[in-house]
Design a protein around this motif. Sequence first.
Motif, short mmCIF file in Angstrom:
data_model
loop_
_atom_site.label_atom_id
_atom_site.label_comp_id
_atom_site.label_asym_id
_atom_site.label_seq_id
_atom_site.Cartn_x
_atom_site.Cartn_y
_atom_site.Cartn_z
N THR A 242 -36.05 -7.47 14.38
CA THR A 242 -36.99 -7.77 15.46
C THR A 242 -38.37 -7.20 15.17
O THR A 242 -39.39 -7.88 15.32
CB THR A 242 -36.47 -7.23 16.79
OG1 THR A 242 -35.19 -7.83 17.09
CG2 THR A 242 -37.44 -7.54 17.92
N GLN A 245 -40.17 -9.13 12.32
CA GLN A 245 -40.68 -10.45 12.70
C GLN A 245 -41.96 -10.36 13.51
O GLN A 245 -42.77 -11.29 13.52
CB GLN A 245 -39.61 -11.21 13.50
CG GLN A 245 -38.35 -11.54 12.71
CD GLN A 245 -38.62 -12.47 11.54
OE1 GLN A 245 -39.09 -13.59 11.70
NE2 GLN A 245 -38.34 -12.00 10.33
N ASN A 246 -42.16 -9.25 14.19
CA ASN A 246 -43.35 -9.09 15.03
C ASN A 246 -44.49 -8.35 14.33
O ASN A 246 -45.65 -8.55 14.71
CB ASN A 246 -42.99 -8.33 16.31
CG ASN A 246 -42.04 -9.12 17.21
OD1 ASN A 246 -42.10 -10.35 17.24
ND2 ASN A 246 -41.19 -8.43 17.92
N ILE A 251 -46.15 -11.89 7.55
CA ILE A 251 -45.96 -12.91 8.59
C ILE A 251 -47.26 -13.11 9.36
O ILE A 251 -47.68 -14.24 9.63
CB ILE A 251 -44.80 -12.53 9.53
CG1 ILE A 251 -43.47 -12.52 8.76
CG2 ILE A 251 -44.73 -13.48 10.72
CD1 ILE A 251 -42.30 -12.07 9.59
N ASP A 346 -42.61 -20.13 8.59
CA ASP A 346 -41.15 -20.08 8.69
C ASP A 346 -40.53 -19.53 7.41
O ASP A 346 -39.57 -18.74 7.46
CB ASP A 346 -40.60 -21.49 8.97
CG ASP A 346 -41.04 -22.02 10.33
OD1 ASP A 346 -41.33 -21.20 11.22
OD2 ASP A 346 -41.12 -23.26 10.49
N ARG A 349 -41.05 -15.78 7.31
CA ARG A 349 -40.14 -15.13 8.26
C ARG A 349 -38.74 -14.99 7.65
O ARG A 349 -38.10 -13.92 7.76
CB ARG A 349 -40.06 -15.92 9.56
CG ARG A 349 -41.29 -15.81 10.44
CD ARG A 349 -41.03 -16.47 11.79
NE ARG A 349 -42.18 -16.38 12.68
CZ ARG A 349 -42.49 -15.32 13.41
NH1 ARG A 349 -41.71 -14.24 13.35
NH2 ARG A 349 -43.55 -15.33 14.19
N ARG A 353 -36.82 -11.51 6.77
CA ARG A 353 -35.50 -11.25 7.35
C ARG A 353 -34.48 -10.92 6.25
O ARG A 353 -33.68 -9.97 6.38
CB ARG A 353 -35.04 -12.46 8.16
CG ARG A 353 -33.73 -12.24 8.93
CD ARG A 353 -33.31 -13.48 9.67
NE ARG A 353 -34.25 -13.82 10.72
CZ ARG A 353 -35.09 -14.84 10.68
NH1 ARG A 353 -35.12 -15.63 9.60
NH2 ARG A 353 -35.92 -15.08 11.68
#
Length: 470
Positions: A242, A245-246, A251, A346, A349, A353
């Motif tokens: 989490t 991703q932020n 990203i 995408d 990301r 991940r």
Amino acid sequence: MSLSAVLLLGSANLAGAESLRGAMAKAYANNHDLNVARAQLRATDENVPIAKGGLRPTISALGQTQAARARTTFGDNTEFRRLPTQNSRTGALQGAIEINQTIFDGFQTPNNVSAAEAQVRASQKNLDNTVQNTLLNTITVYMNVRRDREIAAFRRQSLAFLNEQVRAARARFDVGEGTRTDVAQAQSQQALATALLNTALAQVASSEAQYLDVVGDPPGELDAGTLPPRSLLPGNISQAITVSQNEHPAILATQFAVDAASFQVKSTEGQRLPNLSVNGTVENTYSLSDTDPNSSSLPGVDVLTQNQVSASVSARLTVPIYQGGIVSARVRQAKEVLGQRRIEVDGTRDQVRSAVATAWAQRQAAEANVTGYRAQVSAAQLALNGVIEERNVGQRTTLDVLNAQSDVITAQILLAGAQRDAVVASYTLASAIGHLSPQRLGLTVAAYEPEEHYQAVKDKWYGLRTPDGR
């Protein structure tokens, strides 16, 4: 014993030894790749004032000069006599100031400015990612040097042990308590240990060269590697994903690239709209003409001069009707680029991940390996001591001792590698979630602030010097 204590590879740090934090601070200031990225960002900053120039006036000074001479003969010379002639010259000197101002360009300039600003933000995040990679590379080469030096030390200890075993085997053989086979076995292991030591020393030299390339200074004595602060790492893998991703700069950079591509679409569409510009000119013309006063046809005429000052203002409105399909193709192309940038978000990301999951698993495995290999070293050392005692009373052979010593060295090398992996994996996890920065690490180093250069140049109207005086 805690893992942090296990990672302290000596009872006390050597005085004056380089710490991991010190090496990271040096790399942050000296690394060539990082300084290249900073220079590239400063160059990207200049795209903003370049884009703003689309609606700023352009002023030009014009100059022109011309001169002419003429000789005129009157008559056709049919009577073979001297004919009247006239010599004349003319000249003109012209100077002008011209101002052009675009009033409306189909919103191209505002969109170009927004696109340039988004590109700057994307480049700033790319720089943050480069900082992370540089710091992680520093940690990796630092721990590689530590590991390889330890392995070389273990190899050197092993060779010293085998040298003693060869001496002892020969002594026993000389007094009839050993065999020639015992001596040969010890000598074989001695030769192998010599080769392995040379290989380990070559690896040390290679790791030290990589350290110099990344950090900018050759490695001296290095302190034991330490784990990152607990506050730098998430509590579980879900939280790690989490956060990444932020907050991961890679990203965020792709998201700003999407913004830039979106504004570029709008700018390209603006090429289909009307364009209005105003042009103003102030012109001064000085001219002269000179006719030969002795001319028979125009006696008494001398130099005539005049000076003319004029000013003009004009407005130009251009309404595109058909542009050969070029602009339409450019709009479609810009839209495809925008779609590409969205796909890249995408993809990034997914890469982040995957990196988080891999780093989390490697960290857990490395921590477990440190505990396991530490127990193995202790047990192998105890076994070696027992085999030596049993050999001394005739219950074991020299080969048994050599095999036990090999087990100790193997366990020590595995432990050194696991300790290196535990440190690197922890910092790799911090990098994977986007938290590997000088500020979070608390490095004692002057932080590079890219916003300072951007603010210094984004509204500049003129000037050739960079903010640092070049």
